[in-house]
Motif scaffolding. Sequence first.
Motif, PDB file in Angstrom:
ATOM      1  N   ASN A   8     -50.841  41.232   2.546  1.00  0.00           N
ATOM      2  CA  ASN A   8     -50.067  42.142   3.388  1.00  0.00           C
ATOM      3  C   ASN A   8     -50.073  41.704   4.850  1.00  0.00           C
ATOM      4  O   ASN A   8     -49.078  41.862   5.551  1.00  0.00           O
ATOM      5  CB  ASN A   8     -50.607  43.567   3.267  1.00  0.00           C
ATOM      6  N   ASN A   9     -51.208  41.162   5.317  1.00  0.00           N
ATOM      7  CA  ASN A   9     -51.275  40.672   6.688  1.00  0.00           C
ATOM      8  C   ASN A   9     -50.326  39.501   6.900  1.00  0.00           C
ATOM      9  O   ASN A   9     -49.786  39.319   7.989  1.00  0.00           O
ATOM     10  CB  ASN A   9     -52.704  40.243   7.025  1.00  0.00           C
ATOM     11  N   LYS A  10     -50.120  38.718   5.855  1.00  0.00           N
ATOM     12  CA  LYS A  10     -49.222  37.581   5.951  1.00  0.00           C
ATOM     13  C   LYS A  10     -47.768  37.987   5.793  1.00  0.00           C
ATOM     14  O   LYS A  10     -46.877  37.174   6.022  1.00  0.00           O
ATOM     15  CB  LYS A  10     -49.585  36.540   4.886  1.00  0.00           C
ATOM     16  N   ALA A  11     -47.525  39.207   5.369  1.00  0.00           N
ATOM     17  CA  ALA A  11     -46.153  39.650   5.099  1.00  0.00           C
ATOM     18  C   ALA A  11     -45.870  40.998   5.754  1.00  0.00           C
ATOM     19  O   ALA A  11     -45.208  41.841   5.174  1.00  0.00           O
ATOM     20  CB  ALA A  11     -45.923  39.716   3.592  1.00  0.00           C
ATOM     21  N   PHE A  12     -46.351  41.181   6.976  1.00  0.00           N
ATOM     22  CA  PHE A  12     -46.200  42.486   7.612  1.00  0.00           C
ATOM     23  C   PHE A  12     -44.751  42.789   7.985  1.00  0.00           C
ATOM     24  O   PHE A  12     -44.365  43.956   8.101  1.00  0.00           O
ATOM     25  CB  PHE A  12     -47.111  42.604   8.843  1.00  0.00           C
ATOM     26  N   LEU A  85     -42.473  40.195   0.016  1.00  0.00           N
ATOM     27  CA  LEU A  85     -43.879  39.890   0.262  1.00  0.00           C
ATOM     28  C   LEU A  85     -44.203  38.453  -0.118  1.00  0.00           C
ATOM     29  O   LEU A  85     -44.927  37.754   0.607  1.00  0.00           O
ATOM     30  CB  LEU A  85     -44.763  40.858  -0.537  1.00  0.00           C
ATOM     31  N   THR A  86     -43.659  38.007  -1.230  1.00  0.00           N
ATOM     32  CA  THR A  86     -43.931  36.645  -1.687  1.00  0.00           C
ATOM     33  C   THR A  86     -43.285  35.604  -0.784  1.00  0.00           C
ATOM     34  O   THR A  86     -43.922  34.621  -0.389  1.00  0.00           O
ATOM     35  CB  THR A  86     -43.425  36.459  -3.131  1.00  0.00           C
ATOM     36  N   GLU A  88     -42.211  35.868   2.380  1.00  0.00           N
ATOM     37  CA  GLU A  88     -42.756  35.848   3.742  1.00  0.00           C
ATOM     38  C   GLU A  88     -44.100  35.150   3.786  1.00  0.00           C
ATOM     39  O   GLU A  88     -44.404  34.418   4.728  1.00  0.00           O
ATOM     40  CB  GLU A  88     -42.872  37.272   4.292  1.00  0.00           C
ATOM     41  N   GLU A  89     -44.925  35.361   2.764  1.00  0.00           N
ATOM     42  CA  GLU A  89     -46.226  34.697   2.709  1.00  0.00           C
ATOM     43  C   GLU A  89     -46.054  33.178   2.605  1.00  0.00           C
ATOM     44  O   GLU A  89     -46.818  32.418   3.202  1.00  0.00           O
ATOM     45  CB  GLU A  89     -47.027  35.207   1.516  1.00  0.00           C
ATOM     46  N   LYS A  90     -45.034  32.737   1.874  1.00  0.00           N
ATOM     47  CA  LYS A  90     -44.824  31.306   1.669  1.00  0.00           C
ATOM     48  C   LYS A  90     -44.154  30.636   2.859  1.00  0.00           C
ATOM     49  O   LYS A  90     -44.478  29.497   3.203  1.00  0.00           O
ATOM     50  CB  LYS A  90     -43.947  31.081   0.422  1.00  0.00           C
ATOM     51  N   ILE A  91     -43.219  31.344   3.509  1.00  0.00           N
ATOM     52  CA  ILE A  91     -42.349  30.685   4.487  1.00  0.00           C
ATOM     53  C   ILE A  91     -42.642  31.076   5.932  1.00  0.00           C
ATOM     54  O   ILE A  91     -42.189  30.425   6.858  1.00  0.00           O
ATOM     55  CB  ILE A  91     -40.876  30.985   4.140  1.00  0.00           C
ATOM     56  N   GLY A  92     -43.391  32.167   6.138  1.00  0.00           N
ATOM     57  CA  GLY A  92     -43.735  32.595   7.489  1.00  0.00           C
ATOM     58  C   GLY A  92     -42.835  33.708   8.003  1.00  0.00           C
ATOM     59  O   GLY A  92     -41.737  33.928   7.485  1.00  0.00           O
ATOM     60  N   HIS A  93     -43.305  34.409   9.036  1.00  0.00           N
ATOM     61  CA  HIS A  93     -42.611  35.591   9.543  1.00  0.00           C
ATOM     62  C   HIS A  93     -41.232  35.272  10.120  1.00  0.00           C
ATOM     63  O   HIS A  93     -40.241  35.932   9.788  1.00  0.00           O
ATOM     64  CB  HIS A  93     -43.460  36.276  10.621  1.00  0.00           C
ATOM     65  N   ILE A  94     -41.159  34.282  11.003  1.00  0.00           N
ATOM     66  CA  ILE A  94     -39.904  33.991  11.700  1.00  0.00           C
ATOM     67  C   ILE A  94     -38.827  33.543  10.723  1.00  0.00           C
ATOM     68  O   ILE A  94     -37.689  34.040  10.757  1.00  0.00           O
ATOM     69  CB  ILE A  94     -40.110  32.920  12.787  1.00  0.00           C
ATOM     70  N   LYS A  95     -39.175  32.612   9.853  1.00  0.00           N
ATOM     71  CA  LYS A  95     -38.194  32.123   8.886  1.00  0.00           C
ATOM     72  C   LYS A  95     -37.773  33.227   7.919  1.00  0.00           C
ATOM     73  O   LYS A  95     -36.605  33.292   7.503  1.00  0.00           O
ATOM     74  CB  LYS A  95     -38.748  30.920   8.130  1.00  0.00           C
ATOM     75  N   PHE A  96     -38.707  34.087   7.572  1.00  0.00           N
ATOM     76  CA  PHE A  96     -38.361  35.212   6.705  1.00  0.00           C
ATOM     77  C   PHE A  96     -37.338  36.120   7.377  1.00  0.00           C
ATOM     78  O   PHE A  96     -36.347  36.526   6.757  1.00  0.00           O
ATOM     79  CB  PHE A  96     -39.611  36.017   6.347  1.00  0.00           C
TER      80      PHE A  96
END
Length: 207
Positions: A8-12, A85-86, A88-96
């Motif tokens: 969740n921290n990686k996909a806030f 969630l999946t 964003e965790e893989k690609i990062g916040h900005i790219k998501f």
Amino acid sequence: MNQFMKKNNKAFCTIVIIAINVIVFALMSIVGSTQNTNFLYECGGMYVPAVLKDGEFYRVITHMFLHSGYQHIFYNMIMLGAVGLTLEEKIGHIKFLIIYFIGGIGATAMSGWYDIARNSYDIARNSYPVGVGASGAIMAVFGALMITTVKDSRRNKSVELRRTLIVLAIMVLGNTGPGVDWMAHLGGAVTGVILGLLLYRGREARG
């Protein structure tokens, strides 16, 4: 539990977007009917003549945070949580966020073009629908997630790509019932695939 919190921290960003959608829906439900077309329009629903004739370009974004009825928002938020969630965790916040919002805009562009074509390019007609919902952006997230899966796969990538295209086709064409903007789904999916190809190099390439 620790792994869930770490994810969740990686996909806030996904969680924040879901929270905003739910809060907006709750507030709209208090002051009006989320299934009333005029109310959805007043709240910022996508309406082609309002954008092209009146310059209300904000609708291209605001309509992504509006939903028509409990079933609509429930399904969309479940789908967003499942794929967002999946990714964003893989690609990062900005790219998501780029994929989510550019994908949503791409979905709107495809849907708007289709509506204009159906109305014989007459913007003055009053037969244009009011569009709401995050499904186009969610389809973009799904399309990008499928591309990341292909790039991360150690198996035959041509096979994975075919499977990806089949799943995308099912997701797009499987949602063609009354009131469903399947052109927005298609536009979002295509935009998501393109952005996934451009923004994600794969885990092996990143080291």
